[in-house]
Design a protein around this motif. Structure first.
Motif, mmCIF file in Angstrom:
data_model
loop_
_atom_site.group_PDB
_atom_site.id
_atom_site.type_symbol
_atom_site.label_atom_id
_atom_site.label_comp_id
_atom_site.label_asym_id
_atom_site.label_seq_id
_atom_site.Cartn_x
_atom_site.Cartn_y
_atom_site.Cartn_z
ATOM 1 N N UNK A 5 60.198 15.225 30.198
ATOM 2 C CA UNK A 5 61.142 14.573 29.293
ATOM 3 C C UNK A 5 60.815 13.081 29.207
ATOM 4 N N UNK A 6 60.439 12.641 28.015
ATOM 5 C CA UNK A 6 59.962 11.275 27.805
ATOM 6 C C UNK A 6 60.962 10.487 26.966
ATOM 7 N N UNK A 33 63.138 12.851 24.921
ATOM 8 C CA UNK A 33 64.552 12.872 25.299
ATOM 9 C C UNK A 33 65.375 11.883 24.492
ATOM 10 N N UNK A 34 64.764 10.742 24.153
ATOM 11 C CA UNK A 34 65.480 9.728 23.369
ATOM 12 C C UNK A 34 64.486 8.700 22.860
ATOM 13 N N UNK A 35 64.824 8.076 21.744
ATOM 14 C CA UNK A 35 64.084 6.930 21.225
ATOM 15 C C UNK A 35 65.073 5.784 21.110
ATOM 16 N N UNK A 36 64.819 4.697 21.851
ATOM 17 C CA UNK A 36 65.775 3.594 21.964
ATOM 18 C C UNK A 36 65.159 2.322 21.393
ATOM 19 N N UNK A 45 72.165 3.826 27.303
ATOM 20 C CA UNK A 45 71.648 5.186 27.451
ATOM 21 C C UNK A 45 71.265 5.477 28.898
ATOM 22 N N UNK A 46 70.512 4.582 29.529
ATOM 23 C CA UNK A 46 70.071 4.814 30.906
ATOM 24 C C UNK A 46 71.246 4.827 31.882
ATOM 25 N N UNK A 47 72.309 4.100 31.568
ATOM 26 C CA UNK A 47 73.493 4.103 32.433
ATOM 27 C C UNK A 47 74.165 5.468 32.439
ATOM 28 N N UNK A 48 74.120 6.137 31.282
ATOM 29 C CA UNK A 48 74.802 7.425 31.150
ATOM 30 C C UNK A 48 73.899 8.628 31.397
ATOM 31 N N UNK A 49 72.585 8.428 31.320
ATOM 32 C CA UNK A 49 71.653 9.560 31.349
ATOM 33 C C UNK A 49 70.616 9.428 32.466
ATOM 34 N N UNK A 50 71.059 9.033 33.642
ATOM 35 C CA UNK A 50 70.137 8.734 34.744
ATOM 36 C C UNK A 50 69.233 9.904 35.114
ATOM 37 N N UNK A 52 68.373 12.480 32.946
ATOM 38 C CA UNK A 52 68.015 13.200 31.720
ATOM 39 C C UNK A 52 66.596 12.918 31.233
ATOM 40 N N UNK A 53 65.783 12.283 32.073
ATOM 41 C CA UNK A 53 64.421 11.957 31.653
ATOM 42 C C UNK A 53 63.509 11.902 32.874
ATOM 43 N N UNK A 54 62.196 11.948 32.616
ATOM 44 C CA UNK A 54 61.206 11.915 33.699
ATOM 45 C C UNK A 54 60.251 10.726 33.611
ATOM 46 N N UNK A 55 60.062 10.209 32.403
ATOM 47 C CA UNK A 55 59.046 9.178 32.176
ATOM 48 C C UNK A 55 59.479 8.326 30.997
ATOM 49 N N UNK A 56 59.158 7.017 31.061
ATOM 50 C CA UNK A 56 59.497 6.090 29.978
ATOM 51 C C UNK A 56 58.231 5.457 29.422
#
Length: 259
Positions: A5-6, A33-36, A45-50, A52-56
């Motif tokens: 999940x990127x 997972x998301x485009x910010x 997003x990162x505060x709520x979705x800690x 929900x992703x593997x790589x940024x």
């Protein structure tokens, strides 16, 4: 095996779409997972979705600030691959910490290499290694967010003369002496080495063309193709020697000029 999940942090919509397309083309198991597009939205997003992703994949400079501001406001414990339009001098230090970076414009092979490095580095311990890597990366952030010299106090004819950095067209070294040549064709001897100047000058404004020259973006008037894949740079005022960019550094120079 669940997909990787990127999250893409990028303020240019077209660039974000292109990166997402390349990632999924390289590995069909990748899920975006998301485009910010901003620091503010990323923090939320990162505060709520800690979890929900593997790589940024994260651009360094966003419309509302520098992406490092995100790390100051929310805990990021997953690995990061930075995206930048030019080769910031401190970025290579990230590689030693399991953090990587890629340059714009994107090269599919570079993205594939960065993904492979991520897979190799974190395969053995996916839970602990990212946190250690991010902690080490944060120690490097001050190098990229530091303030750069706005002026130099230069010794000249028994006086100290303040010279604004932006008014220096280029720096040149010969016989272990470094000279600053200003836009109004004045020349001063500097008390710094070229390597020391590189650390003090804003990398958005100045570029180390080769061992002898550091150039101010505003002084560049023309770029010509030269023999064997090199570039010849014309600046004003014109120096006595030619300024050449090696074939190996041409992509970096183009990225810097195209920011």
């Amino acid at each position: 095996m669940r997909p990787l999940r990127v999250v893409i942090v990028e303020d240019e919509a077209a660039t974000a779409r292109n990166l997402a397309r390349l990632l999924t083309a390289i590995d069909d198991k990748i899920a975006i997972a998301a485009t910010l597009p901003s620091v503010a939205e990323s923090v939320t997003w990162f505060s709520d979705q800690a979890n929900s992703y593997d790589l940024i994949f994260m651009d360094i400079r966003l419309a509302d600030g520098i992406s490092f501001d995100i790390f100051k406001q929310v805990a990021i414990t997953k690995p990061v691959i930075f995206v930048t339009a030019y080769n910031d001098y401190a970025l290579p230090a990230f590689k030693n910490n399991g953090i990587d970076y890629i340059l714009k414009p994107f090269d599919e092979q570079e993205i594939a290499r960065a993904l492979q490095k991520h897979n190799d580095f974190f395969a053995s311990n996916r839970d602990e290694a990212p946190a250690l890597a991010v902690e080490a990366m944060l120690q490097q952030i001050s190098l990229l967010t530091r303030s750069y010299k706005k002026s130099f106090l230069i010794h000249f004819r028994e006086k100290l003369i303040p010279v604004e950095a932006i008014k220096i067209a280029w720096f040149y070294t010969t016989n272990e002496i470094v000279y600053a040549h200003t836009s109004d064709a004045r020349q001063y001897i500097m008390e710094f080495t070229m390597e020391q100047l590189e650390l003090q000058l804003d990398p958005q404004q100045f570029f180390r063309a080769n061992r002898q020259f550091i150039l101010n973006r505003d002084a560049i008037t023309e770029v010509d193709f030269y023999f064997n894949g090199r570039l010849s740079i014309k600046v004003k005022p014109e120096p006595a020697e030619s300024i050449l960019i090696s074939k190996a550094r041409v992509p970096e120079f183009k990225s810097w000029m195209n920011r």
